[in-house]
Design a protein around this motif. Structure first.
Motif, PDB file in Angstrom:
ATOM      1  N   TYR A   1      -5.587  38.558  39.582  1.00  0.00           N
ATOM      2  CA  TYR A   1      -6.604  37.228  38.793  1.00  0.00           C
ATOM      3  C   TYR A   1      -7.718  37.617  37.923  1.00  0.00           C
ATOM      4  CZ  TYR A   1      -8.590  32.461  37.520  1.00  0.00           C
ATOM      5  OH  TYR A   1      -9.584  31.975  36.524  1.00  0.00           O
TER       6      TYR A   1
ATOM      7  N   ILE B   1      -6.567  40.077  35.500  1.00  0.00           N
ATOM      8  CA  ILE B   1      -5.819  39.965  33.830  1.00  0.00           C
ATOM      9  C   ILE B   1      -6.904  39.111  32.934  1.00  0.00           C
ATOM     10  CG2 ILE B   1      -4.037  38.000  33.704  1.00  0.00           C
ATOM     11  CD1 ILE B   1      -2.467  38.949  36.194  1.00  0.00           C
ATOM     12  N   LYS B   2      -7.802  38.303  33.720  1.00  0.00           N
ATOM     13  CA  LYS B   2      -8.817  37.738  32.931  1.00  0.00           C
ATOM     14  C   LYS B   2      -9.299  38.201  32.575  1.00  0.00           C
ATOM     15  CE  LYS B   2     -11.744  35.861  35.625  1.00  0.00           C
ATOM     16  NZ  LYS B   2     -13.291  36.155  34.660  1.00  0.00           N
TER      17      LYS B   2
ATOM     18  N   ALA C   1      -4.416  34.622  33.127  1.00  0.00           N
ATOM     19  CA  ALA C   1      -4.429  34.952  34.629  1.00  0.00           C
ATOM     20  C   ALA C   1      -4.070  34.077  35.577  1.00  0.00           C
ATOM     21  CB  ALA C   1      -5.951  35.037  34.615  1.00  0.00           C
TER      22      ALA C   1
END
Length: 108
Positions: A13, A16-17, A34
């Motif tokens: 997460y 991706i964020k 995300a």
């Protein structure tokens, strides 16, 4: 992230964020991207209670696809839009041209 998520999904997460923010997404949009990506991966691997049909139907994960479907939004102009542009440029014979001919006449 939902309570009880694995540390792997937490790292995924954050990764991706951060990547989305680096590409210019707002923090809110980056979190959404995300969360959706991680939730889909969780659904595909059986880690979530509920999953949409599309989450389960994909043959490849998002990371395996490598953005294969990320450019669906690029739509070519319609024949009418090309005709209007040709009209502005005073292209002769435009009224009898089809979309491909208009595209060629406009240099696209």
């Amino acid at each position: 992230m939902p309570a009880g998520s694995s540390s792997k999904r937490e790292r995924q997460y954050e990764h991706i964020k951060d990547g989305a923010e680096e590409r210019g997404a707002t923090p809110r949009r980056a979190k959404e991207i995300a969360a959706r990506t991680v939730n889909k991966e969780r659904a595909r691997s059986g880690e979530s209670r509920e999953a949409s049909r599309t989450s389960l139907r994909d043959e490849k994960s998002a990371s395996q696809r490598g953005g294969e479907r990320s450019h669906r939004g690029s739509v070519s102009p319609t024949r009418d839009q090309l005709y209007e542009e040709a009209k502005k440029r005073h292209v002769e014979g435009r009224s009898s041209m089809n979309k491909e001919q208009l595209r060629k006449a406009l240099g696209r």
